[in-house]
Design an enzyme around this catalytic site. Structure first.
Site, mmCIF file in Angstrom:
data_model
loop_
_atom_site.group_PDB
_atom_site.id
_atom_site.type_symbol
_atom_site.label_atom_id
_atom_site.label_comp_id
_atom_site.label_asym_id
_atom_site.label_seq_id
_atom_site.Cartn_x
_atom_site.Cartn_y
_atom_site.Cartn_z
ATOM 1 N N ASP A 205 0.819 -1.201 0.000
ATOM 2 C CA ASP A 205 0.000 0.000 0.000
ATOM 3 C C ASP A 205 0.862 1.265 0.000
ATOM 4 O OD1 ASP A 205 -2.869 0.943 0.457
ATOM 5 O OD2 ASP A 205 -1.868 1.955 2.111
ATOM 6 N N GLU A 255 14.019 -15.422 0.632
ATOM 7 C CA GLU A 255 14.377 -16.549 1.512
ATOM 8 C C GLU A 255 13.425 -17.715 1.297
ATOM 9 O OE1 GLU A 255 14.077 -14.928 5.454
ATOM 10 O OE2 GLU A 255 15.840 -13.639 5.184
HETATM 11 C C1 GLC Z 1 -4.213 2.971 -0.738
HETATM 12 C C2 GLC Z 1 -5.458 2.135 -0.612
HETATM 13 C C3 GLC Z 1 -6.588 3.001 -0.131
HETATM 14 C C4 GLC Z 1 -6.203 3.606 1.203
HETATM 15 C C5 GLC Z 1 -4.871 4.333 1.142
HETATM 16 C C6 GLC Z 1 -4.325 4.625 2.515
HETATM 17 O O1 GLC Z 1 -4.310 3.920 -1.740
HETATM 18 O O2 GLC Z 1 -5.736 1.501 -1.830
HETATM 19 O O3 GLC Z 1 -7.783 2.289 -0.032
HETATM 20 O O4 GLC Z 1 -7.203 4.511 1.594
HETATM 21 O O5 GLC Z 1 -3.900 3.565 0.494
HETATM 22 O O6 GLC Z 1 -3.906 3.459 3.147
#
Ligand code: GLC
Ligand code: CA
Length: 542
Positions: A205, A255
């Protein structure tokens, strides 16, 4: 159950990955919230669909301040969604069906309920516990800088003793300090924790955040480059130092046998994406270029050429995606009239009108969505599908305000409606309390028209969108070979390419039907007109 985890280290390069937003997929116990046993109960559906992997959005303990992207504990399951034991069962059930599992990992920020943040709040200014986050003093009543959070409003929130902490997203998502060795170490532990449990890969993310240049005085937002043009000089996004972190991650992922895959969510200029996707780094990165391209020949052609070239530069493979949990479903976007100003039709203005203005041409949107998916599935690289798109599902525009939970809605003070419209639990049956989502209700209101899109309504219809996806995935599996394509140039509205082995994909972006070459049509996204390919239709030939 015995696990039949295949050992091919390159499985991800041309995989079809299906994203599950777990709270809205299937509910096993009738509390209205999707859960892991719900997903397990649908593994036969996933197998029949013919996907290679599932990407599971966050299922960790969370107050859901940002749909689960506010993680309380990275190494546990939200009790409302199940237990670690359920998770192990899910891994086993998917592997048994020859489906890999990718989990979401959220390294830029924890939730404000994470034990580290609670400790930071309970500790005093300047204490080591605060060092794991980004705490600073403000100026009088003013925050340390004028920076905005992605969801709107200040990127700083004040704590009781007057200090401020940085949160690039919601206030419930304090940013971690990635200079801190303990933070770095802990994420390696998390990668090992899930890899040891049999997870095949990770979706990272906001992978371009993490590392920040925070020397003071902080520059004003008015002097900062746009995020999309950051080029390594923005203090908050896409700093080169982030790749050091991913090099360490890659060593851990390697790993394992086979090495665990990783895909970066990085909103960076195309030319900088390759760094995230390098073999020494995460290996692969999302490109949202097709998702953000209007349905036009020129745009699609340019995006595809550019991304294949970039992926080729560092031995990665491209990714393609039209929909996910953050955007208006593409079957709806493609049914919206073209914006006269030429900006991308993201559907946000339509959402603000509760799905009334302008009118969506549902039939056109679906027709293009079907053409789009055949095009995407013929491209070299991996394709990411979002739950419900295989049903041709439209965005739910009419969600009542009481249902809205997205921080983007609250923090923008209603200037954005938020992302719930694509997160409504998907319909499995034509009727019933929650259209088969579970034995109880649904945490977001499902509209009446959902039944017509249900799995039950489509399963036996050979022309349905679900049948198209199933056929397409099966045919793709048979035809997919080398990771390359050759263009067949013709007119400026017919996108035509061949893949090794003679597989051809032709999409007609023009208004009038076009001649097809002499070859056998194996699949088309809609009916042909005699032997011609109609507008907004894709055909595969061999
Ligand atoms: C990413 C995710 C989104 C979230 C953001 C913050 O863009 O896809 O859903 O709100 O990160 O974590
Ligand atoms: Ca449930």
């Amino acid at each position: 159950m015995t696990s039949t985890q295949p050992t091919d280290p390159d499985w991800w390069r041309q995989a079809v990955v299906y994203q599950i937003y777990p709270r809205s997929f299937a509910d096993s116990n009738g509390d209205g919230l999707g859960d892991l046993q719900g997903v397990i109960s649908r593994v036969p559906y996933l197998a029949a669909l013919g996907i290679d992997a599932v990407w599971l959005s966050p299922f960790y303990p969370s107050a859901l301040a940002d749909g689960g992207y506010d993680v309380d504990d990275y190494r546990d399951v939200d009790p409302r969604l199940g237990t670690l034991d359920d998770f192990d069962q899910l891994v086993a059930a998917l592997h048994e069906a020859n489906i890999r599992l990718i989990v979401d990992i959220v390294p830029n920020h924890t939730s404000d309920r994470h034990e580290w943040f609670r400790e930071a709040l309970a500790s005093e200014k300047g204490s080591p516990a605060r060092e794991r986050y980004i705490f600073r003093d403000g100026e009088g009543d003013q925050p340390p800088s004028d920076w905005d959070s992605v969801f709107g409003g200040s990127a700083w929130a004040r704590v009781e003793d007057g200090q401020w902490y940085l949160h690039m997203f919601a206030a419930e998502q304090p940013d971690l300090n990635w200079e801190h060795p303990e933070v770095r170490e802990d994420f390696l532990t998390t990668l090992r924790f899930w890899s040891d449990r049999g997870v095949d890969g990770f979706r990272v993310d906001v992978a371009h955040a993490l590392v920040k240049e925070l020397s003071e005085p902080f520059p004003s937002k008015t002097t900062l480059p746009r995020q999309s043009e950051s080029n390594g000089v923005h203090p908050l996004w896409d700093r080169d130092g982030v790749h050091e972190i991913y090099r360490e991650w890659r060593q851990v992922l390697n790993e394992y046998d086979p090495p665990r895959s990783a895909v970066a969510e990085a909103f960076v200029p195309a030319a900088r994406r390759a760094r995230y996707a390098s073999a020494e780094g995460l290996g692969q990165a999302f490109n949202f270029d097709l998702l953000q391209a209007d349905w036009e020949y020129d745009k699609f052609r340019r995006v595809i050429e550019e991304n294949l070239a970039l992926a080729g530069q560092n031995g990665s493979s491209s990714t393609w995606v039209f929909s996910n949990h953050d955007v208006v479903r593409h079957a709806t976007r493609y049914g919206l009239p073209k914006d006269p100003s030429g900006v991308w039709q993201d559907g946000k203005a339509w959402l603000l009108s509760n799905g009334t203005e302008p009118t969506v041409d549902v039939e056109l949107g679906l027709r293009r969505a079907r053409a789009a998916v055949l095009l995407m599935l013929a491209l070299p690289g991996s394709a990411y599908l979002y739950q419900g798109e295989e049903l041709g599902l439209q965005e739910v525009g009419e969600l009542p305000a009481a249902n809205l939970q997205d921080p983007a809605y609250f923090r923008s003070k209603g200037a954005e409606k938020g992302r719930e419209g694509c997160r409504v639990p998907i319909p499995w049956t034509v009727g019933g309390l929650s259209f088969g989502f579970g034995p109880g209700g649904s945490h977001l209101l499902q509209p009446k028209w959902f039944g017509a899109y249900s799995v039950e309504a489509q399963e036996k219809d050979l022309e349905s969108t679900l049948s198209l996806y199933r056929k397409a995935l099966a045919v793709r599996r048979g035809l997919q070979t080398g990771n390359s394509l050759s263009w067949v140039d013709g007119t400026d509205w017919v996108l035509h390419f061949t893949r090794p082995g003679g597989w051809q994909s032709i999409t007609n972006f023009g208004a009038a039907p076009v001649e097809l070459p002499e070859a056998a049509v194996v699949l088309s996204s809609g009916p042909l007109e005699g032997d011609k390919l109609p507008s907004d239709t894709t055909a595969w030939l061999i």
